[in-house]
Design an enzyme around this catalytic site. Sequence first.
Site, PDB file in Angstrom:
ATOM      1  N   THR B  97       2.404   3.158  -5.945  1.00  0.00           N
ATOM      2  CA  THR B  97       3.793   2.697  -6.010  1.00  0.00           C
ATOM      3  C   THR B  97       4.693   3.882  -5.682  1.00  0.00           C
ATOM      4  O   THR B  97       4.896   4.774  -6.506  1.00  0.00           O
ATOM      5  CB  THR B  97       4.107   2.149  -7.414  1.00  0.00           C
ATOM      6  OG1 THR B  97       3.183   1.101  -7.696  1.00  0.00           O
ATOM      7  CG2 THR B  97       5.525   1.593  -7.469  1.00  0.00           C
ATOM      8  N   LYS B 174       6.884  -4.448  -4.217  1.00  0.00           N
ATOM      9  CA  LYS B 174       6.232  -3.935  -5.428  1.00  0.00           C
ATOM     10  C   LYS B 174       7.292  -3.449  -6.431  1.00  0.00           C
ATOM     11  O   LYS B 174       7.208  -3.746  -7.632  1.00  0.00           O
ATOM     12  CB  LYS B 174       5.280  -2.807  -5.053  1.00  0.00           C
ATOM     13  CG  LYS B 174       4.733  -2.000  -6.210  1.00  0.00           C
ATOM     14  CD  LYS B 174       3.841  -2.807  -7.161  1.00  0.00           C
ATOM     15  CE  LYS B 174       3.393  -1.950  -8.348  1.00  0.00           C
ATOM     16  NZ  LYS B 174       2.663  -2.739  -9.354  1.00  0.00           N
ATOM     17  N   LYS B 243       9.769   6.195 -13.125  1.00  0.00           N
ATOM     18  CA  LYS B 243       9.787   6.617 -11.720  1.00  0.00           C
ATOM     19  C   LYS B 243       9.989   5.394 -10.824  1.00  0.00           C
ATOM     20  O   LYS B 243      10.785   5.414  -9.884  1.00  0.00           O
ATOM     21  CB  LYS B 243       8.465   7.343 -11.413  1.00  0.00           C
ATOM     22  CG  LYS B 243       8.238   7.736  -9.975  1.00  0.00           C
ATOM     23  CD  LYS B 243       7.370   6.720  -9.219  1.00  0.00           C
ATOM     24  CE  LYS B 243       5.979   6.580  -9.795  1.00  0.00           C
ATOM     25  NZ  LYS B 243       5.161   5.553  -9.081  1.00  0.00           N
TER      26      LYS B 243
END
Lengths: 294, 294
Positions: B97, B174, B243
Amino acid sequence: YRMNIAFLGLGNMGVAMATNLLKAGHQLTVYNRTASKADPLKELGATVAATPAEAVKDAGIIFSMVTDDAALQELCTGPDGLLQALPQGAVHASCSTVAPDTNRRLAEAHTRQGAHLVATPVFGKPDAAAAAKLWLIMAGDDEAKQKLRPVLEVLGQGTAQDFGTDPGAANLVKLCGNFMLGAAIEAMAEAFTLAQKSGLDRQQVYEFFTGTLFNLPIYQSYGKLVAERHYQPIGAAPAIIRKDLRLVLDEARTYTVPMPFANIIFDNLSTTVAKKEDVDWAGFAERVAENAGL
Amino acid sequence: YRMNIAFLGLGNMGVAMATNLLKAGHQLTVYNRTASKADPLKELGATVAATPAEAVKDAGIIFSMVTDDAALQELCTGPDGLLQALPQGAVHASCSTVAPDTNRRLAEAHTRQGAHLVATPVFGKPDAAAAAKLWLIMAGDDEAKQKLRPVLEVLGQGTAQDFGTDPGAANLVKLCGNFMLGAAIEAMAEAFTLAQKSGLDRQQVYEFFTGTLFNLPIYQSYGKLVAERHYQPIGAAPAIIRKDLRLVLDEARTYTVPMPFANIIFDNLSTTVAKKEDVDWAGFAERVAENAGL
């Protein structure tokens, strides 16, 4: 068995629920402020009453399903209100989405008359009501809930979850549910808008998520409106659910609970109501697209 | 058929995915910065490489699954990075990711070497990876995606959704997914906290909703942590998903999309990271309880 049931409030939800009670063989007396709404039920064999008091006078069980706190208050305590004619031992299943305190206060008034109010909020749209697929919850006097239980079974799937003896508790759960639905709608609106502005196909993103991680009817049905940015047909008007979110925030203030998501949803619903948009309540998702210049 | 596959990055997700590739009969060479993580795969027949370059030099397909953009960058362009030894025609399934632009830039570097990077983010926790129940999506060069497709089938359920030729597009999807999961967690935290402070049983409210309207694994699994206010075991650390939310907000700024929900989730994750809490990322829900004085 067959009971004398009164049904007060014949909007989309009420008509569907009353129809299922009729189909189950109960004797039904119905009342609605706008009398013409009772016509289809009359054809199915329901008796139509001219006032709430007249509707309930021989009832063992009473259902009410109206728009807001004021309408429920009027139905109970207004001129010809049901409290004037409440039979001893009658159980009133109060299905409307109202403030917990409204049902608490009305429950006390019922008790003073030797009857009971059980808060019985329902989850599901009119089509779920028609298909007897509602989810029901209830809170109030234990004996009254027992009396209600077999009658509720023809309205929903599974048995009604019991949230205890405080009638307000069931309403608070209902408000939490509408808030969580709103959060799912806002989340999809933000995600789909970001995806669209970055060059993705909004519809494809919707289809992917509602076929996998969010493979759930509420994401699929509301998400379709959000993906298409076409908020029709109208299941519930923005003003109705804005009222629910206002009740959520009222409770949050009473119990000192910061609810940042609820504030955002409420504000977006407020804009949708202020703009007088003729859309389903999920149309508040349009604020997200609009704020991003779409 | 049997392919030469390299797998780089052997965290909880990577080990589970690599194990399924081995079980499917592929020839696997693995690499991890901390070499000991490769031991279980070595026992299952994998070859262990000392550097990314060594791992990929004979591979037709390369998987990478690392923590963040910096780790992926290092894996590709660092000393002994995989770009130095990339075979002609190799396809790199970049599963981490990361920012859409990171995969875009790396895809260009791969193309310059006669190979391809396909962004292939996955949805699901390590237990879903072990059970080959991940949901996969992909974006990148069309021929490269075709080559990858049969290999991906042993890792997930259904076929990988194709989001076009821009590798960044799959990463954006995502990121949208992790944002929507965060929104579901925050919504439950607000609802359960209000319910609890009004006198309801937090656990009962959780059980009701996740058995009805929100009858969905993600609500059930994250909701359990939120209901119990015990955020163990740790599926992903708060810093990792913080993040991801930072990347969501970076994209939102790039494309000028106000995302009020994403800001709230990010801030709650920031507090959780700042407090160094040793919890699953859903532990950011504790901020809601805390802010309400619980």
